[in-house]
Write a protein that holds these residues in place. Structure first.
Motif, PDB file in Angstrom:
ATOM      1  N   ASN A  86      -0.741   4.143   0.447  1.00  0.00           N
ATOM      2  CA  ASN A  86      -2.249   4.415   0.732  1.00  0.00           C
ATOM      3  C   ASN A  86      -2.693   4.561   1.779  1.00  0.00           C
ATOM      4  O   ASN A  86      -3.157   5.503   1.682  1.00  0.00           O
ATOM      5  CB  ASN A  86      -3.095   2.005   0.851  1.00  0.00           C
ATOM      6  CG  ASN A  86      -3.069   1.635  -0.792  1.00  0.00           C
ATOM      7  OD1 ASN A  86      -3.041   2.366  -1.527  1.00  0.00           O
ATOM      8  ND2 ASN A  86      -3.200   0.464  -0.136  1.00  0.00           N
ATOM      9  N   THR A  87      -1.818   5.021   2.730  1.00  0.00           N
ATOM     10  CA  THR A  87      -2.021   5.369   3.989  1.00  0.00           C
ATOM     11  C   THR A  87      -2.110   7.343   3.599  1.00  0.00           C
ATOM     12  O   THR A  87      -2.511   8.207   3.866  1.00  0.00           O
ATOM     13  CB  THR A  87      -1.026   5.204   5.045  1.00  0.00           C
ATOM     14  OG1 THR A  87      -1.784   3.970   5.565  1.00  0.00           O
ATOM     15  CG2 THR A  87      -1.716   5.946   6.328  1.00  0.00           C
ATOM     16  N   ALA A  88      -0.865   7.516   2.655  1.00  0.00           N
ATOM     17  CA  ALA A  88      -0.554   8.304   2.643  1.00  0.00           C
ATOM     18  C   ALA A  88      -1.313   9.358   1.708  1.00  0.00           C
ATOM     19  O   ALA A  88      -1.111  10.332   1.817  1.00  0.00           O
ATOM     20  CB  ALA A  88       1.042   8.391   2.216  1.00  0.00           C
ATOM     21  N   ILE A  89      -1.682   8.677   0.179  1.00  0.00           N
ATOM     22  CA  ILE A  89      -2.114   9.475  -0.847  1.00  0.00           C
ATOM     23  C   ILE A  89      -3.426   8.618  -1.148  1.00  0.00           C
ATOM     24  O   ILE A  89      -3.857   8.613  -1.666  1.00  0.00           O
ATOM     25  CB  ILE A  89      -1.662   9.439  -2.107  1.00  0.00           C
ATOM     26  CG1 ILE A  89      -1.111   7.938  -2.356  1.00  0.00           C
ATOM     27  CG2 ILE A  89       0.012  10.739  -1.757  1.00  0.00           C
ATOM     28  CD1 ILE A  89       0.154   8.007  -3.681  1.00  0.00           C
ATOM     29  N   GLY A  90      -3.749   7.455  -0.660  1.00  0.00           N
ATOM     30  CA  GLY A  90      -5.446   7.508   0.111  1.00  0.00           C
ATOM     31  C   GLY A  90      -5.155   6.006  -1.794  1.00  0.00           C
ATOM     32  O   GLY A  90      -4.154   5.746  -2.572  1.00  0.00           O
ATOM     33  N   ASN A  91      -5.939   5.087  -1.882  1.00  0.00           N
ATOM     34  CA  ASN A  91      -5.888   3.892  -3.127  1.00  0.00           C
ATOM     35  C   ASN A  91      -6.187   4.478  -4.094  1.00  0.00           C
ATOM     36  O   ASN A  91      -5.015   3.847  -4.916  1.00  0.00           O
ATOM     37  CB  ASN A  91      -7.194   2.619  -2.314  1.00  0.00           C
ATOM     38  CG  ASN A  91      -7.220   2.614  -1.184  1.00  0.00           C
ATOM     39  OD1 ASN A  91      -5.855   2.670  -0.169  1.00  0.00           O
ATOM     40  ND2 ASN A  91      -8.550   2.244  -0.279  1.00  0.00           N
ATOM     41  N   GLU A  92      -7.195   5.105  -4.717  1.00  0.00           N
ATOM     42  CA  GLU A  92      -6.687   5.312  -5.922  1.00  0.00           C
ATOM     43  C   GLU A  92      -6.154   6.376  -6.477  1.00  0.00           C
ATOM     44  O   GLU A  92      -5.321   5.886  -7.663  1.00  0.00           O
ATOM     45  CB  GLU A  92      -7.464   6.638  -6.384  1.00  0.00           C
ATOM     46  CG  GLU A  92      -8.408   7.055  -7.653  1.00  0.00           C
ATOM     47  CD  GLU A  92      -9.427   7.647  -7.678  1.00  0.00           C
ATOM     48  OE1 GLU A  92      -9.850   8.356  -8.827  1.00  0.00           O
ATOM     49  OE2 GLU A  92      -9.609   7.381  -6.658  1.00  0.00           O
ATOM     50  N   ARG A  93      -5.501   7.259  -6.396  1.00  0.00           N
ATOM     51  CA  ARG A  93      -3.730   7.960  -6.390  1.00  0.00           C
ATOM     52  C   ARG A  93      -2.978   6.619  -6.020  1.00  0.00           C
ATOM     53  O   ARG A  93      -2.103   6.236  -7.153  1.00  0.00           O
ATOM     54  CB  ARG A  93      -3.066   8.664  -5.569  1.00  0.00           C
ATOM     55  CG  ARG A  93      -4.063   9.865  -5.560  1.00  0.00           C
ATOM     56  CD  ARG A  93      -3.912  11.333  -5.254  1.00  0.00           C
ATOM     57  NE  ARG A  93      -4.729  11.918  -5.602  1.00  0.00           N
ATOM     58  CZ  ARG A  93      -5.395  13.142  -4.054  1.00  0.00           C
ATOM     59  NH1 ARG A  93      -5.121  12.558  -2.455  1.00  0.00           N
ATOM     60  NH2 ARG A  93      -5.789  13.754  -3.789  1.00  0.00           N
ATOM     61  N   THR A  94      -2.785   5.505  -4.913  1.00  0.00           N
ATOM     62  CA  THR A  94      -1.676   4.769  -5.029  1.00  0.00           C
ATOM     63  C   THR A  94      -2.189   3.257  -6.098  1.00  0.00           C
ATOM     64  O   THR A  94      -1.509   2.913  -7.153  1.00  0.00           O
ATOM     65  CB  THR A  94      -2.113   3.555  -3.860  1.00  0.00           C
ATOM     66  OG1 THR A  94      -1.683   4.609  -3.197  1.00  0.00           O
ATOM     67  CG2 THR A  94      -1.153   2.728  -3.966  1.00  0.00           C
ATOM     68  N   ALA A  95      -3.081   2.990  -6.626  1.00  0.00           N
ATOM     69  CA  ALA A  95      -3.297   2.200  -7.957  1.00  0.00           C
ATOM     70  C   ALA A  95      -3.008   3.011  -9.670  1.00  0.00           C
ATOM     71  O   ALA A  95      -2.176   2.729  -9.517  1.00  0.00           O
ATOM     72  CB  ALA A  95      -4.624   2.040  -7.927  1.00  0.00           C
ATOM     73  N   THR A  96      -3.068   4.027  -9.153  1.00  0.00           N
ATOM     74  CA  THR A  96      -3.109   4.896 -10.584  1.00  0.00           C
ATOM     75  C   THR A  96      -1.505   4.831 -10.363  1.00  0.00           C
ATOM     76  O   THR A  96      -0.419   5.264 -11.748  1.00  0.00           O
ATOM     77  CB  THR A  96      -3.403   6.894 -10.174  1.00  0.00           C
ATOM     78  OG1 THR A  96      -4.195   6.456 -10.332  1.00  0.00           O
ATOM     79  CG2 THR A  96      -1.806   7.564 -11.714  1.00  0.00           C
TER      80      THR A  96
END
Length: 364
Positions: A158-168
């Motif tokens: 989440n810290t590295a790529i953001g919540n949305e991309r992590t969820a994907t």
């Protein structure tokens, strides 16, 4: 295992350069979590026991280790890695066949880089089980511990790529679980700790309750495609033949029957969870019959030895008992189904992984 550090830049030109570098890195990360054109998973995540463990036990205090010769004899470079085999294990082969990477690293490896994390890691711990008591017997990571590590992992991503991309990333990746063998072989049938209080049907119900809770928690954390591997014919592994197979070292059918009973309950549990969890794609993966096929018809797969491991006598050696001082190690492990008295060889694992992939093929 921090991989992002704050940087203080002294000038505006340095700031512009850093922004460009950051943009490039983020663009690279976006590409890393996009499904490839052939529909394969962007990452693979493994949970469970020694069948999938790629070295996590190297980094905890436990006797359940395999980071010494002759383990890893046929691994790349001929080095022991903490995998309970002579080479790679199913978590590696699954990642390779899905086009992700050749080996799936252990999450506790302190040398992991961001890209290693983005393409998946292994949380499994050799010696673990559904029953919380089982990992305590060998001081290894429980399923609860593995979930905690996954939460830590998710926070880093989440810290590295953001919540949305992590969820994907998580929703499009393959999660695979293989566990339960130690609950029967090491816990129930080898100690009175559970067998004195539960009959086999009741104990399998206990294991199913833990399995259900784990799968629901993993789903809540973002996993969607989860392959759950059944229990194997545990009574046919060399160690169980030695302990309970009589003078002829036959398969211990009582233990096999317990595995069959558990599997008969696991499959409908997965069907039920698929109906209850709106986006879930849980997959029951039968490994019982594929391994039994190897054992019952070894010649079809070019195996010669089915009831002993390659290491030592092959009847009792496993973990610390299979070491560089073991008097005899077979010359060609590919002729053996089992590497030690408990774990298959790399050759057998490759065949079994093919059976696993056939059952998840429609998802990738």
């Amino acid at each position: 295992m921090a991989f992002l550090s704050p940087i203080i830049l002294p000038s505006s030109s340095s700031v512009r350069v850093s922004v460009i570098i950051l943009f490039i890195l983020l663009s690279h990360n976006v590409a890393a979590i996009t499904l490839s054109k052939n529909g394969t998973a962007p990452a693979v995540f493994a949970f469970g026991d020694s069948i999938l463990d790629t070295g996590n036990n190297d980094y905890i205090v436990s006797m359940s280790k395999s980071n010494f010769p002759p383990y890893g004899r046929d691994f790349m470079g001929g080095m022991p890695t903490g995998r309970f085999s002579n080479g790679r294990v199913p978590s590696d082969f699954v990642a390779e066949e899905l086009g992700v990477k050749k080996v799936l690293p252990a999450y506790l490896d302190p040398n992991l880089q961001l890209q290693d994390l983005l393409t998946g890691v292994c949380f499994a711990s050799g010696g673990s089980g559904y029953d919380p008591l089982t990992p305590k017997l060998q001081s290894v990571l429980s399923l609860s511990d593995q979930l905690d590590l996954f939460k830590e992992y998710k926070s880093k991503i989440n810290t590295a790529i953001g919540n949305e991309r992590t969820a994907t990333l998580l929703s499009e990746s393959l999660f695979i679980l293989s566990i339960g063998t130690n609950d029967l072989a090491i816990n129930y049938f080898s100690t009175p700790l559970r067998s004195a209080h539960y009959d086999i049907p009741a104990y399998t119900d206990l294991l199913l309750e833990v399995a259900s809770n784990f799968l629901q928690e993993l789903y809540a954390l973002g996993a969607r495609v989860i392959g759950v591997i059944s229990m194997p014919p545990i009574g046919c592994v060399p160690a169980q033949r030695t302990l309970d197979g009589g003078i002829e070292r036959a398969c211990y059918e009582t233990e096999n029957q317990a595995a069959v009973l558990f599997n008969s309950k696991l499959s409908p549990l997965i069907d039920s969870l698929n109906k209850r969890l709106p986006e879930a794609q849980l997959i029951y993966i039968d490994i019982y019959n594929p391994l039994l096929s190897l054992i019952q018809d070894p010649a079809q797969y070019a195996f010669e030895v089915v009831d002993k491991g390659c290491c030592g006598t092959g009847t009792v050696e496993s973990g610390p008992l299979c070491n560089k001082d073991t008097p005899v190690i077979c010359n060609d492990a590919s002729k053996y189904i089992f590497w030690d008295s408990f774990h298959p060889t790399e050759t057998a694992y490759r065949i079994l992984t093919s059976a696993i992939l056939k059952q998840i093929d429609k998802f990738f």
